[in-house]
Design a protein around this motif. Structure first.
Motif, PDB file in Angstrom:
ATOM      1  N   LEU A  98       0.831  -1.198   0.000  1.00 13.92           N
ATOM      2  CA  LEU A  98       0.000   0.000   0.000  1.00 13.92           C
ATOM      3  C   LEU A  98       0.868   1.251   0.000  1.00 13.92           C
ATOM      4  CD1 LEU A  98      -2.658  -0.957   2.728  1.00 13.92           C
ATOM      5  CD2 LEU A  98      -2.794  -1.305   0.252  1.00 13.92           C
ATOM      6  N   ASP A  99       0.400   2.262  -0.715  1.00 10.06           N
ATOM      7  CA  ASP A  99       1.111   3.532  -0.655  1.00 10.06           C
ATOM      8  C   ASP A  99       0.733   4.250   0.646  1.00 10.06           C
ATOM      9  OD1 ASP A  99      -1.369   4.852  -1.022  1.00 10.06           O
ATOM     10  OD2 ASP A  99      -0.997   5.215  -3.146  1.00 10.06           O
ATOM     11  N   GLU A 100       1.378   5.373   0.893  1.00 10.40           N
ATOM     12  CA  GLU A 100       1.186   6.082   2.159  1.00 10.40           C
ATOM     13  C   GLU A 100      -0.281   6.445   2.407  1.00 10.40           C
ATOM     14  OE1 GLU A 100       2.899   9.949   4.596  1.00 10.40           O
ATOM     15  OE2 GLU A 100       3.234   9.819   2.429  1.00 10.40           O
ATOM     16  N   GLN A 101      -0.957   6.986   1.410  1.00 15.62           N
ATOM     17  CA  GLN A 101      -2.352   7.392   1.591  1.00 15.62           C
ATOM     18  C   GLN A 101      -3.246   6.185   1.885  1.00 15.62           C
ATOM     19  OE1 GLN A 101      -3.323  10.542   2.005  1.00 15.62           O
ATOM     20  NE2 GLN A 101      -5.269   9.648   2.619  1.00 15.62           N
ATOM     21  N   ALA A 102      -3.014   5.086   1.221  1.00 13.59           N
ATOM     22  CA  ALA A 102      -3.815   3.881   1.465  1.00 13.59           C
ATOM     23  C   ALA A 102      -3.581   3.352   2.880  1.00 13.59           C
ATOM     24  CB  ALA A 102      -3.486   2.810   0.427  1.00 13.59           C
ATOM     25  N   ARG A 103      -2.359   3.444   3.377  1.00 12.74           N
ATOM     26  CA  ARG A 103      -2.080   3.010   4.747  1.00 12.74           C
ATOM     27  C   ARG A 103      -2.790   3.914   5.755  1.00 12.74           C
ATOM     28  NH1 ARG A 103       3.293   2.741   2.631  1.00 12.74           N
ATOM     29  NH2 ARG A 103       3.907   4.402   4.052  1.00 12.74           N
ATOM     30  N   ILE A 104      -2.806   5.213   5.484  1.00 14.00           N
ATOM     31  CA  ILE A 104      -3.520   6.147   6.362  1.00 14.00           C
ATOM     32  C   ILE A 104      -5.016   5.837   6.343  1.00 14.00           C
ATOM     33  CG2 ILE A 104      -4.186   8.577   6.670  1.00 14.00           C
ATOM     34  CD1 ILE A 104      -1.329   9.271   5.586  1.00 14.00           C
ATOM     35  N   GLU A 105      -5.561   5.603   5.164  1.00 18.45           N
ATOM     36  CA  GLU A 105      -6.985   5.261   5.047  1.00 18.45           C
ATOM     37  C   GLU A 105      -7.305   3.960   5.784  1.00 18.45           C
ATOM     38  OE1 GLU A 105      -9.607   6.972   3.907  1.00 18.45           O
ATOM     39  OE2 GLU A 105      -8.208   8.630   3.605  1.00 18.45           O
ATOM     40  N   PHE A 106      -6.379   3.005   5.748  1.00 16.40           N
ATOM     41  CA  PHE A 106      -6.608   1.758   6.479  1.00 16.40           C
ATOM     42  C   PHE A 106      -6.718   2.026   7.976  1.00 16.40           C
ATOM     43  CE2 PHE A 106      -5.153  -2.045   8.730  1.00 16.40           C
ATOM     44  CZ  PHE A 106      -6.187  -2.898   8.374  1.00 16.40           C
ATOM     45  N   ILE A 107      -5.900   2.923   8.494  1.00 14.35           N
ATOM     46  CA  ILE A 107      -6.001   3.282   9.912  1.00 14.35           C
ATOM     47  C   ILE A 107      -7.369   3.899  10.184  1.00 14.35           C
ATOM     48  CG2 ILE A 107      -5.063   4.767  11.748  1.00 14.35           C
ATOM     49  CD1 ILE A 107      -3.394   2.206  11.082  1.00 14.35           C
ATOM     50  N   GLY A 108      -7.876   4.687   9.244  1.00 13.45           N
ATOM     51  CA  GLY A 108      -9.233   5.228   9.386  1.00 13.45           C
ATOM     52  C   GLY A 108     -10.278   4.131   9.463  1.00 13.45           C
ATOM     53  N   ILE A 109     -10.122   3.101   8.645  1.00 16.04           N
ATOM     54  CA  ILE A 109     -11.050   1.960   8.681  1.00 16.04           C
ATOM     55  C   ILE A 109     -10.946   1.245  10.028  1.00 16.04           C
ATOM     56  CG2 ILE A 109     -11.539  -0.311   7.674  1.00 16.04           C
ATOM     57  CD1 ILE A 109     -10.635   0.907   4.957  1.00 16.04           C
ATOM     58  N   MET A 110      -9.723   1.130  10.544  1.00 18.52           N
ATOM     59  CA  MET A 110      -9.554   0.503  11.858  1.00 18.52           C
ATOM     60  C   MET A 110     -10.293   1.303  12.930  1.00 18.52           C
ATOM     61  SD  MET A 110      -5.675  -0.990  11.949  1.00 18.52           S
ATOM     62  CE  MET A 110      -6.032  -2.152  13.285  1.00 18.52           C
ATOM     63  N   TRP A 111     -10.191   2.642  12.868  1.00 22.48           N
ATOM     64  CA  TRP A 111     -10.916   3.457  13.849  1.00 22.48           C
ATOM     65  C   TRP A 111     -12.427   3.267  13.700  1.00 22.48           C
ATOM     66  CZ3 TRP A 111      -8.664   4.429  17.965  1.00 22.48           C
ATOM     67  CH2 TRP A 111      -7.372   4.934  18.045  1.00 22.48           C
ATOM     68  N   GLU A 112     -12.920   3.153  12.468  1.00 25.16           N
ATOM     69  CA  GLU A 112     -14.347   2.889  12.271  1.00 25.16           C
ATOM     70  C   GLU A 112     -14.749   1.587  12.950  1.00 25.16           C
ATOM     71  OE1 GLU A 112     -15.482   3.057   8.147  1.00 25.16           O
ATOM     72  OE2 GLU A 112     -14.490   5.000   7.866  1.00 25.16           O
ATOM     73  N   MET A 113     -13.898   0.590  12.836  1.00 25.01           N
ATOM     74  CA  MET A 113     -14.165  -0.699  13.477  1.00 25.01           C
ATOM     75  C   MET A 113     -14.165  -0.548  15.001  1.00 25.01           C
ATOM     76  SD  MET A 113     -14.861  -3.866  12.938  1.00 25.01           S
ATOM     77  CE  MET A 113     -14.393  -4.132  11.245  1.00 25.01           C
ATOM     78  N   VAL A 114     -13.204   0.192  15.522  1.00 23.44           N
ATOM     79  CA  VAL A 114     -13.116   0.398  16.973  1.00 23.44           C
ATOM     80  C   VAL A 114     -14.402   1.022  17.497  1.00 23.44           C
ATOM     81  CG1 VAL A 114     -11.999   1.817  18.748  1.00 23.44           C
ATOM     82  CG2 VAL A 114     -10.606   0.519  17.132  1.00 23.44           C
ATOM     83  N   PHE A 115     -14.891   2.046  16.819  1.00 21.24           N
ATOM     84  CA  PHE A 115     -16.053   2.775  17.314  1.00 21.24           C
ATOM     85  C   PHE A 115     -17.382   2.196  16.838  1.00 21.24           C
ATOM     86  CE2 PHE A 115     -12.678   5.964  17.866  1.00 21.24           C
ATOM     87  CZ  PHE A 115     -12.872   6.223  19.222  1.00 21.24           C
ATOM     88  N   ALA A 116     -17.359   1.084  16.119  1.00 21.14           N
ATOM     89  CA  ALA A 116     -18.594   0.465  15.637  1.00 21.14           C
ATOM     90  C   ALA A 116     -19.512   0.067  16.783  1.00 21.14           C
ATOM     91  CB  ALA A 116     -18.283  -0.756  14.771  1.00 21.14           C
ATOM     92  N   ASP A 117     -18.917  -0.318  17.915  1.00 20.72           N
ATOM     93  CA  ASP A 117     -19.746  -0.714  19.060  1.00 20.72           C
ATOM     94  C   ASP A 117     -19.994   0.449  20.025  1.00 20.72           C
ATOM     95  OD1 ASP A 117     -17.278  -0.438  20.277  1.00 20.72           O
ATOM     96  OD2 ASP A 117     -17.154  -2.491  21.007  1.00 20.72           O
ATOM     97  N   GLY A 118     -19.518   1.641  19.659  1.00 21.46           N
ATOM     98  CA  GLY A 118     -19.751   2.819  20.482  1.00 21.46           C
ATOM     99  C   GLY A 118     -18.805   2.956  21.662  1.00 21.46           C
ATOM    100  N   GLU A 119     -17.865   2.056  21.788  1.00 22.20           N
ATOM    101  CA  GLU A 119     -16.933   2.086  22.918  1.00 22.20           C
ATOM    102  C   GLU A 119     -15.505   1.931  22.419  1.00 22.20           C
ATOM    103  OE1 GLU A 119     -17.878  -0.740  25.960  1.00 22.20           O
ATOM    104  OE2 GLU A 119     -20.024  -0.461  25.675  1.00 22.20           O
ATOM    105  N   LEU A 120     -14.589   2.495  23.190  1.00 20.75           N
ATOM    106  CA  LEU A 120     -13.170   2.364  22.892  1.00 20.75           C
ATOM    107  C   LEU A 120     -12.513   1.664  24.065  1.00 20.75           C
ATOM    108  CD1 LEU A 120     -10.494   3.054  21.406  1.00 20.75           C
ATOM    109  CD2 LEU A 120     -10.497   5.205  22.669  1.00 20.75           C
ATOM    110  N   SER A 121     -11.929   0.503  23.792  1.00 22.21           N
ATOM    111  CA  SER A 121     -11.181  -0.162  24.852  1.00 22.21           C
ATOM    112  C   SER A 121      -9.713   0.222  24.710  1.00 22.21           C
ATOM    113  CB  SER A 121     -11.347  -1.685  24.788  1.00 22.21           C
ATOM    114  OG  SER A 121     -10.519  -2.237  23.800  1.00 22.21           O
ATOM    115  N   GLU A 122      -9.013   0.180  25.796  1.00 21.96           N
ATOM    116  CA  GLU A 122      -7.591   0.505  25.793  1.00 21.96           C
ATOM    117  C   GLU A 122      -6.831  -0.451  24.876  1.00 21.96           C
ATOM    118  OE1 GLU A 122      -4.254   0.545  29.201  1.00 21.96           O
ATOM    119  OE2 GLU A 122      -6.093   1.635  29.712  1.00 21.96           O
TER     120      GLU A 122
END
Length: 161
Positions: A98-122
């Protein structure tokens, strides 16, 4: 005796085809990304329907996978994730492919997954931080992606560092 043992092991079902598929899956950036999302989804010990839906949505949006194709793809990613010993097996594939922008976007997808349940665990927060570090996403970009998903998060808040 040893030759008989080797011969027996080579004749076990699923030997070469499964090995070839497993090797291909380990080097497939789509499988690596899905495996990381599955790992993140399971980090808090509970896999919720909202998380499953977010994973399905992400796979559909990113790869056009739906229905049985998506289910089979998820099953392959789950298998690879279960067999892995660390995150590096997946992050190295993403960093290479992945290029740099795609890697950044993947981190965005990970954050979407984290907040999908409305909670953030450590633990979830830590996994995103580690993956971002391993794939070469800068702290500011990781935080920006988090803010995009969770606008209540500000730069002044503690951010795992």
């Amino acid at each position: 005796m040893f030759d008989r043992l080797i011969s027996f092991l080579q004749q076990l079902p699923g030997d070469t085809a499964d090995k070839a598929e497993a090797e291909a899956d380990r080097d497939d950036p789509r499988i690596a990304a899905a495996a990381l999302l599955i790992h993140l989804m399971d980090a808090d010990g509970v896999r919720l329907d909202t998380e499953r839906a977010k994973l399905s949505e992400a796979l559909n949006r990113a790869y056009g996978l739906a229905g049985r194709d998506r289910d089979a793809f998820i099953a392959r990613a789950e298998k690879v994730e279960r067999e892995s010993v660390d995150l590096y097996a997946f992050t190295s594939v993403l960093k290479r492919n992945l290029d740099e922008q795609a890697r950044i976007e993947f981190i965005g997808i990970m954050w979407e997954m984290v907040f999908a349940d409305g909670e953030l665990s450590e633990l979830e927060d830590n996994i995103v931080w580690r993956v971002a570090e391993l794939i070469g996403v800068e702290r500011r970009d990781r935080i920006a992606m988090r803010q995009r998903v969770d606008p209540q998060k500000t730069m002044g808040d503690a951010d795992d560092e």
